[in-house]
Design an enzyme around this catalytic site. Structure first.
Site, mmCIF file in Angstrom:
data_model
loop_
_atom_site.group_PDB
_atom_site.id
_atom_site.type_symbol
_atom_site.label_atom_id
_atom_site.label_comp_id
_atom_site.label_asym_id
_atom_site.label_seq_id
_atom_site.Cartn_x
_atom_site.Cartn_y
_atom_site.Cartn_z
ATOM 1 N N ARG A 55 0.834 -1.205 0.000
ATOM 2 C CA ARG A 55 0.000 0.000 0.000
ATOM 3 C C ARG A 55 0.873 1.260 0.000
ATOM 4 N NH1 ARG A 55 -0.852 4.638 2.682
ATOM 5 N NH2 ARG A 55 -0.395 3.579 4.638
ATOM 6 N N HIS A 105 4.910 4.074 13.447
ATOM 7 C CA HIS A 105 4.968 4.081 11.995
ATOM 8 C C HIS A 105 6.129 5.004 11.635
ATOM 9 C CE1 HIS A 105 3.047 4.195 7.886
ATOM 10 N NE2 HIS A 105 3.813 5.262 7.817
ATOM 11 N N HIS A 139 9.598 6.316 9.231
ATOM 12 C CA HIS A 139 10.235 6.473 7.915
ATOM 13 C C HIS A 139 11.731 6.692 8.110
ATOM 14 C CE1 HIS A 139 6.742 6.983 5.079
ATOM 15 N NE2 HIS A 139 6.142 6.923 6.253
ATOM 16 N N CYS A 147 12.276 5.928 -2.189
ATOM 17 C CA CYS A 147 13.642 5.434 -2.306
ATOM 18 C C CYS A 147 14.485 6.640 -2.680
ATOM 19 C CB CYS A 147 13.646 4.381 -3.395
ATOM 20 S SG CYS A 147 15.261 3.946 -3.971
ATOM 21 N N ASN A 168 9.742 4.036 3.984
ATOM 22 C CA ASN A 168 9.349 3.436 5.270
ATOM 23 C C ASN A 168 10.536 2.650 5.818
ATOM 24 O OD1 ASN A 168 6.810 3.814 3.687
ATOM 25 N ND2 ASN A 168 5.895 3.006 5.552
#
Lengths: 316, 316
Positions: free
Chosen positions: A16, A216, A218, A249, A260
């Site tokens: 996702r 969550h 990054h 990326c 992530n």
């Protein structure tokens, strides 16, 4: 020497959030195969699609087809993301696991840019969701606080603001008589350092000692994995992450984008420190490598390139 | 909440170890310019060249020319690496800062493959070096233990072996009446996790409470930055690292190679946690970006792509 959890739960975000930033569009079949192979690794929750405007996120235009085509493995939850009531209703029509959540953003500006709603409007929107959960007997699980460590429009997001958002979530859950599992703090734009992780988790636990905390993260500025480690030390056992570090990326056309944290790198670190994940690392590495082949360019995951340490042990 | 150091010292490895793995050969002029720009960032020690067999490491064939051409900035040490007496003698003939060190490898197999000497032969070789240091009034600083966390030939390297190597170093230093600053543990092949960092540093400190500990880390499997953080928590204030994460890039032709931990990512994490480094982060990021231009491909550093957080503060 720490409060390491015995078992860590990984919510896989690759199909996702991971895919959203990619330029190359995968076919429905490719997406489904990718999701199904992830489900074979021992992952118990995989975010598969989002119900967002396909003009803004073209890679999710086929969300319905993807959700319908997945062959489900028992014991695995296949989830989707919605940002508004319309998205939630789409999710409910599909063979997906609709997990009850409340989602707020700690930065007013980010909230408006990402969801086209102010914080106040977002809180109102959550009441629609909570009604829908009630009508459909969906259990509320987590409250998510986005930009909980900083915002690329507003800069610093103070801890007091994070606690304020947490309180809104707690009040909303109470208003609908739904118990909360805990709060998810999202470092949406990759500002957090391990010190921030410790301070903010500390502040949340001070206020709500019985809540679980999820993260969550990054890896925008190299602190993704140290943040995971700092959280593990504090007993955090719940992370969103993305196979191969998909999701932005820092290479080629993705320059500067925020990946992530990488699922298999987390699994590797956990395993090597004696923390279980229930995940077959070698199988997850194979999924990461398949993602590189699918998208046709290098992805930022590390252990997928170097290999795990298992071969040094089996040969001994 | 920890024993964070107030100030962290970075030994820059980019121009030496960083360059070794690159396929593209830089000109002497490009190397010198790269080194000189690094010296402008506040870095106080830069490893510039190695004196090794140019057949094995072609990028170091022009080590003499590079060492001679650098315009030195006062207060910065420009060092070189040697693996044998012949290399040390070459270093002494050049305008370099020859820093006294003892270097042993904890893995017998790795020692033979990397330096063509057994551990026993290496210890004998160190006596030649120590004699040369004495003759040239060079102060001994660090003892280095390579493959201190594992070996890609032998697998596990037990802590007892690391302590044994440390004891050899301590004995050699005593034999020559040279005080040691401390021990450098090198995760030469990227096996270490934060738990290993804590355990091994703990073991070294238990044995030699007055020694400083330095770390030479590689981010082979995603644990480089968590390892730095775990070490910072224990008060370690000395790291080898490489601008842009040079030294093996898991992309394109460098697939699987082991990058050094990234200098500017460490500086960023330190600064954001209130730990000084004496380094101008923006200038170091600029050097990292110049390295990408020099080598013509993406490098693994993170903050060089995303940018620091300074802009969110100056605009506030």
């Amino acid at each position: 020497m720490s409060d390491f959890p015995k078992f860590v739960h990984i919510h896989e975000e690759g199909p996702r959030e991971g895919i959203q930033i990619e330029v190359k569009q995968l076919t429905v079949q490719e997406k489904v195969k990718f999701i199904e192979s992830l489900a074979e690794t021992g992952l118990k929750q995989i975010d598969c699609v989002s119900f967002v405007n396909p003009k803004r996120v073209p890679s999710m235009a086929d969300a319905t087809e993807v959700a319908k085509a997945i062959k489900k493995k028992p014991g695995v939850r296949y989830t989707g993301l919605w940002l508004n009531q319309q998205g939630l209703e789409r999710a409910l029509e599909l063979p997906l696991d609709v997990v009850g959540s409340i989602r707020v953003t700690a930065s007013e500006t980010f909230s408006k840019k990402n969801t086209n709603r102010s914080i106040e409007e977002t809180l109102q929107e959550q009441r629609l969701w909570l009604n829908t959960y009630r009508e459909n007997a969906i259990r509320l699980e987590w409250g998510y606080i986005m930009t909980a460590f900083g915002c690329s429009y507003e800069g610093e997001v103070p801890t007091s603001r994070v606690l304020e958002m947490g309180q809104h979530i707690v009040d909303l859950a109470a208003e609908y008589g739904q118990p909360l599992k805990g709060l998810y703090l999202a470092d949406t734009v990759g500002f957090a350092t391990p010190r921030d992780i410790e301070y903010r988790i500390g502040a949340v636990r001070e206020r709500w000692p019985n809540f679980k905390v999820g993260l969550h993260l990054h890896d925008t500025r190299g602190t993704g994995m140290p943040n995971v480690y700092a959280a593990l030390r504090m007993g955090v056992d719940q992370f969103d992450s993305s196979v191969a570090g998909l999701g932005g990326c820092p290479f080629a056309e993705h320059k500067g984008a925020a990946g992530n944290v990488c699922s298999e790198d987390i699994v590797f670190m956990c395993q090597e420190m004696g923390i279980e994940t229930g995940i077959d690392l070698e199988a997850l590495i194979e999924c990461a490598r398949s993602a590189e082949r699918l998208f046709g360019h290098a992805l930022p995951g590390k252990v997928m390139h170097a290999g795990s340490l298992a071969r040094f042990r089996t040969s001994a």
